[in-house]
Design an enzyme around this catalytic site. Structure first.
Site, PDB file in Angstrom:
ATOM      1  N   HIS A 164      46.731  41.570  51.371  1.00  0.00           N
ATOM      2  CA  HIS A 164      46.525  42.929  50.872  1.00  0.00           C
ATOM      3  C   HIS A 164      46.951  43.056  49.408  1.00  0.00           C
ATOM      4  O   HIS A 164      47.739  43.933  49.063  1.00  0.00           O
ATOM      5  CB  HIS A 164      47.335  43.926  51.714  1.00  0.00           C
ATOM      6  CG  HIS A 164      46.994  43.918  53.162  1.00  0.00           C
ATOM      7  ND1 HIS A 164      47.910  44.298  54.143  1.00  0.00           N
ATOM      8  CD2 HIS A 164      45.863  43.586  53.824  1.00  0.00           C
ATOM      9  CE1 HIS A 164      47.351  44.193  55.330  1.00  0.00           C
ATOM     10  NE2 HIS A 164      46.106  43.762  55.162  1.00  0.00           N
ATOM     11  N   SER A 215      34.188  45.338  49.166  1.00  0.00           N
ATOM     12  CA  SER A 215      34.506  46.549  49.920  1.00  0.00           C
ATOM     13  C   SER A 215      34.191  47.801  49.128  1.00  0.00           C
ATOM     14  O   SER A 215      33.687  48.783  49.674  1.00  0.00           O
ATOM     15  CB  SER A 215      35.986  46.538  50.304  1.00  0.00           C
ATOM     16  OG  SER A 215      36.276  45.422  51.130  1.00  0.00           O
ATOM     17  N   ALA A 216      34.492  47.823  47.830  1.00  0.00           N
ATOM     18  CA  ALA A 216      34.212  48.988  46.990  1.00  0.00           C
ATOM     19  C   ALA A 216      32.858  48.872  46.288  1.00  0.00           C
ATOM     20  O   ALA A 216      32.120  49.858  46.191  1.00  0.00           O
ATOM     21  CB  ALA A 216      35.324  49.171  45.960  1.00  0.00           C
ATOM     22  N   GLU A 239      26.899  39.682  42.589  1.00  0.00           N
ATOM     23  CA  GLU A 239      27.852  39.085  43.531  1.00  0.00           C
ATOM     24  C   GLU A 239      27.897  37.579  43.307  1.00  0.00           C
ATOM     25  O   GLU A 239      26.848  36.916  43.305  1.00  0.00           O
ATOM     26  CB  GLU A 239      27.452  39.392  44.974  1.00  0.00           C
ATOM     27  CG  GLU A 239      28.191  38.600  46.039  1.00  0.00           C
ATOM     28  CD  GLU A 239      29.712  38.725  45.936  1.00  0.00           C
ATOM     29  OE1 GLU A 239      30.394  37.685  46.040  1.00  0.00           O
ATOM     30  OE2 GLU A 239      30.211  39.855  45.740  1.00  0.00           O
ATOM     31  N   ALA A 240      29.104  37.044  43.125  1.00  0.00           N
ATOM     32  CA  ALA A 240      29.244  35.614  42.837  1.00  0.00           C
ATOM     33  C   ALA A 240      28.894  34.741  44.030  1.00  0.00           C
ATOM     34  O   ALA A 240      28.464  33.598  43.861  1.00  0.00           O
ATOM     35  CB  ALA A 240      30.669  35.317  42.377  1.00  0.00           C
TER      36      ALA A 240
END
Length: 534
Positions: free
Chosen positions: A470, A13-14, A34-35
């Site tokens: 969250h 997201s970030a 990115e994994a």
């Protein structure tokens, strides 16, 4: 060893936002690691979260440690593992939080993070296609945000019922005020999910100064003295290193970011030594301050036929829903995880809402590949405090980066959280008992009418509560000894290293955390470029 100006670890997201903004100038080179894989077909379809919530191909599938607040249960902790991260598998609700959340961050010693400071970044990131006030809403950003229609009779009935117990309708809870009930604003447009992969990465994939590597597991940060100079990662079983001429920006999220710091020797020295990890810099706050929303799901049987997706989304009904989605972009396949939500106050005299209720127009049951629609017709209403005080922690259990960390939430350890959770359940009951819902012929399944006292309700919460996915706070921003990053998201004591994701949040925001995480990515990139210019 390849060299770049910036290395961004995590394309979620970030991280996708940071990579987009830093690579906008062709003079700057950016490596984005990115994994997970590039994507998944189910991620395009909004309701695809039901297929991805337990899918190991694109989900880290973490779980919490057994604890008293969960009656010894290990709660699932899904986290996205592909381009877009959790924005590619989440329930699509778009909730900024309230002004008070960010003003509190600033008051805690984080200049530049008040609501007035972050509002321009919320506006910059979004292209809101509803109404609202332009003073609060962005119209030209990359992230499309829409208002799903309230055309379903069930939604209208719940909104009316809420009004009957004093919860007003609020057309834009991301505007001037959060109070009230509304359809969930959504990162859905043109029949598809608006993940950061789609909105921030797809348009820039061909930038020659941006390299995106998927299937790349970052195992450690590299250092020269007290400066972070790069990363070590593996792709297809091969170990590689990359150098950052300016900065490494860790955007792994609230579980993976503290994990990477600890694997790299940043954290509590005694804990790291016990695992055979050489301590490099003592930062006792790494992995601490974990917070999440602990939400019991009240469940209600619906005696009247035709109201819920249990009646309309199974068998031939599912075929009709697929056609409705294909033709109009509506119905079950276009549904937000909780299409209705209400921000309410637990008592009179509060300046802002402190409880959240969310409605799902069906009952689900566990299936072999994730939740599936139950045969019994019904509804779910989850209810929880928005700013819990209970704090846990996340720490590595091994020097092996492939071993999941231990996640301990300590849910309900703060008495005020238990008190507010009970109050939220009672408000949910009041809405469901309102006259407007009488035609549905509701029967309470859970917690069940026999559970009336606070202790009885809390016993049920401990046995049945779940998170709302969250997690925040594990690389907390601040200036005190337990803070991990400063107000410009620089890791204390280490040059060339920042963290930019939900882990930097000092406290939980009032609602879903995806929108604030994207905002953090926007603000982080702006601060990096400001510091570069200076």
């Amino acid at each position: 060893m390849r060299s770049y100006d910036y290395i961004v670890v995590g394309a979620g997201s970030a991280g996708a936002v940071v990579a987009n903004r830093l690579s906008a100038d062709p003079r700057r080179s950016v490596l984005l690691l990115e994994a997970g894989p590039p994507g998944h077909p189910w991620s395009r379809i909004p309701v695809g979260y039901a297929k991805l919530i337990a899918n190991p191909a694109v989900n880290w599938l973490y779980s919490g440690e057994p604890e008293a607040g969960t009656n010894g249960r290990r709660l699932p902790v899904p986290r996205g593992r592909m381009l877009g991260g959790s924005s590619a598998i989440n329930g699509l609700a778009f909730v900024r939080g309230q002004a008070q959340d960010f003003d509190t961050w600033a008051q805690m010693g984080n200049p530049g993070w008040s609501y007035a400071d972050v509002l321009p970044f919320f506006k910059r990131m979004e292209r809101y296609e509803g109404g609202g006030d332009d003073a609060y809403r962005g119209r030209e950003g990359p992230l499309r945000v829409t208002d799903p229609p309230a055309s379903d009779p069930l939604y209208a009935a719940v909104i009316k019922a809420a009004g009957e117990v004093g919860i007003p309708h609020n057309a834009d809870y991301n505007g001037a005020r959060q109070d009230g009930i509304a359809m969930s604003q959504a990162t859905i447009a043109s029949r598809r999910r608006m993940s950061t992969a789609h909105c921030y990465l797809e348009p820039i994939r061909k930038r020659p100064n941006l390299r995106i590597e998927t299937g790349a597991l970052t195992e450690s940060l590299l250092f020269e003295g007290s400066r972070c100079t790069g990363v070590r990662y593996t792709t297809a079983g091969a170990s590689q290193e990359a150098r950052a001429g300016r900065e490494v920006v860790v955007c792994g999220g609230s579980i993976n970011s503290p994990q990477l710091l600890e694997l790299s020797g940043i954290g509590q020295p005694e804990r790291l030594r016990a695992l055979g990890i050489e301590p490099r810099y003592a930062l006792p706050g790494v992995g601490e301050n974990l917070r999440d929303h602990y939400a019991p799901r009240t469940r209600w049987a619906v005696g009247a036929k035709g109201w819920t997706f249990n009646d309309r989304g199974r068998g031939l009904g599912l075929v009709k829903q697929a056609m409705r989605y294909a033709l109009f972009g509506q119905g079950l396949l276009a549904m937000v995880g909780a299409p209705l939500r209400a921000f309410v106050r637990s008592r009179e005299g509060l300046e802002a809402p402190d409880l959240l209720l969310g409605w799902v127009p069906m009952l689900t049951e566990p299936g072999p590949a994730g939740p599936r629609i139950a045969s019994q017709s019904g509804m779910t209403c989850y209810a929880h405090p928005m700013r819990p005080e209970s704090k846990g922690h996340i720490h590595v259990t091994s020097a092996d980066p492939r071993q999941p960390p231990a996640i301990t939430f300590n849910f309900l350890s703060s008495p005020v959280d238990a008190e507010l959770t009970v109050r939220a359940v009672r408000i949910a009951r009041a809405v469901m008992a309102a006259p407007a819902l009488a035609p549905l012929r509701l029967t309470e399944i859970a917690p069940g009418p026999a559970r009336q006292t606070d202790d009885e309700i809390l016993d049920w919460v401990r046995a049945a509560g779940e998170t709302t996915y969250h997690p925040v706070g594990t690389c907390r921003m601040g200036a005190d000894p337990m803070a991990v990053v400063d107000a410009r998201l620089r890791v204390h004591g280490i040059a060339g290293l920042r963290v930019a994701d939900a882990s930097i949040m000092p406290t939980l925001t009032s609602g879903n955390t995806n929108a604030p995480a994207i905002m953090i990515g926007e603000k982080a990139a702006a601060m990096i470029l400001e510091d570069l210019a200076a």
